[in-house]
Write a protein that holds these residues in place. Sequence first.
Motif, PDB file in Angstrom:
ATOM      1  N   GLU A  24      14.524   1.940  -0.833  1.00  0.00           N
ATOM      2  CA  GLU A  24      13.924  -0.004  -1.837  1.00  0.00           C
ATOM      3  C   GLU A  24      12.888   0.101  -1.302  1.00  0.00           C
ATOM      4  O   GLU A  24      12.578  -0.505  -2.480  1.00  0.00           O
ATOM      5  N   ILE A  25      12.122   0.827  -1.175  1.00  0.00           N
ATOM      6  CA  ILE A  25      10.753   0.621  -0.800  1.00  0.00           C
ATOM      7  C   ILE A  25      10.176   1.576  -0.459  1.00  0.00           C
ATOM      8  O   ILE A  25       9.200   1.898  -2.526  1.00  0.00           O
ATOM      9  N   PHE A  26      10.068   2.950  -0.724  1.00  0.00           N
ATOM     10  CA  PHE A  26       9.073   3.410  -0.521  1.00  0.00           C
ATOM     11  C   PHE A  26       9.465   4.659  -0.870  1.00  0.00           C
ATOM     12  O   PHE A  26       8.888   5.035  -2.039  1.00  0.00           O
ATOM     13  N   GLY A  27      10.590   4.800  -1.869  1.00  0.00           N
ATOM     14  CA  GLY A  27      10.936   5.508  -2.645  1.00  0.00           C
ATOM     15  C   GLY A  27      11.229   5.298  -3.980  1.00  0.00           C
ATOM     16  O   GLY A  27      11.281   5.637  -4.928  1.00  0.00           O
ATOM     17  N   GLY A  28      11.118   3.862  -3.912  1.00  0.00           N
ATOM     18  CA  GLY A  28      10.886   2.665  -5.540  1.00  0.00           C
ATOM     19  C   GLY A  28       9.454   2.625  -6.059  1.00  0.00           C
ATOM     20  O   GLY A  28       9.726   1.851  -6.344  1.00  0.00           O
ATOM     21  N   ASN A  29       9.234   2.778  -4.946  1.00  0.00           N
ATOM     22  CA  ASN A  29       7.586   2.232  -5.038  1.00  0.00           C
ATOM     23  C   ASN A  29       7.314   0.300  -5.022  1.00  0.00           C
ATOM     24  O   ASN A  29       6.947  -0.419  -6.561  1.00  0.00           O
ATOM     25  N   GLY A  30       8.404   0.183  -3.869  1.00  0.00           N
ATOM     26  CA  GLY A  30       8.318  -1.384  -3.740  1.00  0.00           C
ATOM     27  C   GLY A  30       6.814  -1.990  -3.503  1.00  0.00           C
ATOM     28  O   GLY A  30       6.195  -1.455  -3.702  1.00  0.00           O
ATOM     29  N   HIS A  31       6.589  -3.172  -4.415  1.00  0.00           N
ATOM     30  CA  HIS A  31       5.967  -4.285  -4.632  1.00  0.00           C
ATOM     31  C   HIS A  31       6.199  -5.319  -3.763  1.00  0.00           C
ATOM     32  O   HIS A  31       7.021  -6.431  -4.727  1.00  0.00           O
ATOM     33  N   VAL A  51       9.099 -17.114  -0.347  1.00  0.00           N
ATOM     34  CA  VAL A  51       9.795 -16.554  -1.185  1.00  0.00           C
ATOM     35  C   VAL A  51       8.757 -15.527  -2.372  1.00  0.00           C
ATOM     36  O   VAL A  51       7.353 -15.845  -2.855  1.00  0.00           O
ATOM     37  N   ALA A  52       8.896 -14.241  -3.122  1.00  0.00           N
ATOM     38  CA  ALA A  52       8.143 -13.605  -3.306  1.00  0.00           C
ATOM     39  C   ALA A  52       9.256 -13.398  -4.820  1.00  0.00           C
ATOM     40  O   ALA A  52       9.851 -12.879  -4.719  1.00  0.00           O
ATOM     41  N   ASP A  53       8.074 -12.528  -5.577  1.00  0.00           N
ATOM     42  CA  ASP A  53       8.866 -11.881  -7.199  1.00  0.00           C
ATOM     43  C   ASP A  53       8.649 -10.213  -6.145  1.00  0.00           C
ATOM     44  O   ASP A  53       7.839  -9.426  -5.697  1.00  0.00           O
ATOM     45  N   TYR A  54       9.542  -9.437  -6.179  1.00  0.00           N
ATOM     46  CA  TYR A  54       9.451  -8.033  -5.737  1.00  0.00           C
ATOM     47  C   TYR A  54       9.791  -6.810  -6.445  1.00  0.00           C
ATOM     48  O   TYR A  54      11.051  -7.668  -7.339  1.00  0.00           O
ATOM     49  N   THR A  55       9.799  -6.231  -6.317  1.00  0.00           N
ATOM     50  CA  THR A  55       9.445  -5.412  -7.825  1.00  0.00           C
ATOM     51  C   THR A  55       9.611  -3.828  -6.857  1.00  0.00           C
ATOM     52  O   THR A  55       9.106  -3.583  -6.529  1.00  0.00           O
ATOM     53  N   ASN A  56      10.479  -3.022  -7.951  1.00  0.00           N
ATOM     54  CA  ASN A  56      10.008  -1.413  -7.747  1.00  0.00           C
ATOM     55  C   ASN A  56      11.180  -0.887  -8.651  1.00  0.00           C
ATOM     56  O   ASN A  56      11.586  -2.075  -9.671  1.00  0.00           O
ATOM     57  N   GLY A  76      13.886  -3.014 -11.233  1.00  0.00           N
ATOM     58  CA  GLY A  76      12.897  -3.610 -11.781  1.00  0.00           C
ATOM     59  C   GLY A  76      11.980  -5.139 -11.230  1.00  0.00           C
ATOM     60  O   GLY A  76      12.207  -4.873  -9.583  1.00  0.00           O
ATOM     61  N   SER A  77      12.160  -6.307 -10.655  1.00  0.00           N
ATOM     62  CA  SER A  77      11.374  -7.415 -10.323  1.00  0.00           C
ATOM     63  C   SER A  77      12.576  -8.860 -10.434  1.00  0.00           C
ATOM     64  O   SER A  77      13.860  -8.688 -11.965  1.00  0.00           O
ATOM     65  N   MET A  78      12.453  -9.515  -9.209  1.00  0.00           N
ATOM     66  CA  MET A  78      13.366 -10.114  -8.708  1.00  0.00           C
ATOM     67  C   MET A  78      12.623 -10.685  -8.244  1.00  0.00           C
ATOM     68  O   MET A  78      12.257 -10.628  -7.242  1.00  0.00           O
ATOM     69  N   ARG A  79      13.393 -12.448  -8.412  1.00  0.00           N
ATOM     70  CA  ARG A  79      12.291 -13.171  -6.701  1.00  0.00           C
ATOM     71  C   ARG A  79      13.420 -13.450  -5.281  1.00  0.00           C
ATOM     72  O   ARG A  79      14.833 -13.764  -5.670  1.00  0.00           O
ATOM     73  N   THR A  80      13.275 -13.030  -4.323  1.00  0.00           N
ATOM     74  CA  THR A  80      13.333 -13.143  -3.573  1.00  0.00           C
ATOM     75  C   THR A  80      12.789 -14.006  -2.133  1.00  0.00           C
ATOM     76  O   THR A  80      11.718 -14.196  -2.126  1.00  0.00           O
ATOM     77  N   THR A  81      14.049 -13.886  -1.380  1.00  0.00           N
ATOM     78  CA  THR A  81      13.625 -14.823   0.339  1.00  0.00           C
ATOM     79  C   THR A  81      13.441 -13.493   1.067  1.00  0.00           C
ATOM     80  O   THR A  81      14.259 -12.149   0.684  1.00  0.00           O
ATOM     81  N   TRP A  82      12.247 -13.812   2.077  1.00  0.00           N
ATOM     82  CA  TRP A  82      12.510 -12.986   2.948  1.00  0.00           C
ATOM     83  C   TRP A  82      11.793 -13.904   4.603  1.00  0.00           C
ATOM     84  O   TRP A  82      11.327 -14.932   4.212  1.00  0.00           O
ATOM     85  N   ARG A  83      12.864 -13.426   5.674  1.00  0.00           N
ATOM     86  CA  ARG A  83      12.118 -14.478   6.605  1.00  0.00           C
ATOM     87  C   ARG A  83      12.330 -13.153   7.400  1.00  0.00           C
ATOM     88  O   ARG A  83      13.478 -12.076   8.106  1.00  0.00           O
ATOM     89  N   ALA A 118       0.620  -0.932  -0.290  1.00  0.00           N
ATOM     90  CA  ALA A 118      -0.365  -0.512   0.301  1.00  0.00           C
ATOM     91  C   ALA A 118       0.308   1.031   0.041  1.00  0.00           C
ATOM     92  O   ALA A 118       0.230   2.280  -0.010  1.00  0.00           O
ATOM     93  N   ASN A 119       2.074   1.095   0.212  1.00  0.00           N
ATOM     94  CA  ASN A 119       3.344   1.901   0.305  1.00  0.00           C
ATOM     95  C   ASN A 119       2.553   3.042   1.061  1.00  0.00           C
ATOM     96  O   ASN A 119       3.320   4.754   1.459  1.00  0.00           O
ATOM     97  N   ASP A 120       2.414   2.665   2.204  1.00  0.00           N
ATOM     98  CA  ASP A 120       1.980   3.353   3.418  1.00  0.00           C
ATOM     99  C   ASP A 120       2.727   2.986   4.809  1.00  0.00           C
ATOM    100  O   ASP A 120       3.275   2.185   5.507  1.00  0.00           O
ATOM    101  N   GLN A 121       3.574   4.175   4.312  1.00  0.00           N
ATOM    102  CA  GLN A 121       5.094   4.247   5.837  1.00  0.00           C
ATOM    103  C   GLN A 121       4.448   4.234   7.133  1.00  0.00           C
ATOM    104  O   GLN A 121       4.878   3.358   7.784  1.00  0.00           O
ATOM    105  N   ASP A 122       3.549   5.255   6.946  1.00  0.00           N
ATOM    106  CA  ASP A 122       2.956   4.727   8.629  1.00  0.00           C
ATOM    107  C   ASP A 122       2.666   3.655   9.306  1.00  0.00           C
ATOM    108  O   ASP A 122       2.524   3.140  10.716  1.00  0.00           O
TER     109      ASP A 122
END
Length: 103
Positions: free
Chosen positions: A50-57, A71-76, A80-87, A18-22
Motif C-alpha cells: 500500500e505504501i512502497f509498492g504503490g508510491n503512497g503519499h 485526517v489526511a488525503d492518502y494517495t497511491n 487513487g486518492s481518498m480521505r483517511t484517518t490515522w491514529r 519520501a518512499n524511504d523504507q529504511d
Amino acid sequence: MTVQLDPVVQEFVEALNANDQDRFKAVLTDDATMSDDGVERNLTQWTDKEIFGGNGHLEVESAAAGGTELVADYTNSRWGSMRTTWRFTVRDGKVSRFETGQA
C-alpha cells in the motif's frame, strides 16, 4: 496553516512521503502493529503493497490529540486518492501502532 504533528509522527509521514523504507522502518518499534479499516494487517506486507509498492503519499489535513490523530488525503497507485484517518501510538520515541482507514 501549518499542522502540528507529534515529532515521531512527523518523521513517519516524511519517511512515507519520501518512499524511504529504511527511514520508515527506523521510526517503528520492532513489535509495531497496524490495522486498516478496523482489520488487523501484517505491517510489512501492508506497507510493501500500500505504501512502497504503490508510491503512497500522505497529505495531512488536520491533527488532534497532540499530533497523533490525523485526517489526511492518502494517495497511491492502487486506490487513487481518498480521505483517511490515522491514529498513532508512540512508545519510547517510535511508532508502536498505527490505525488507518477511510474517513
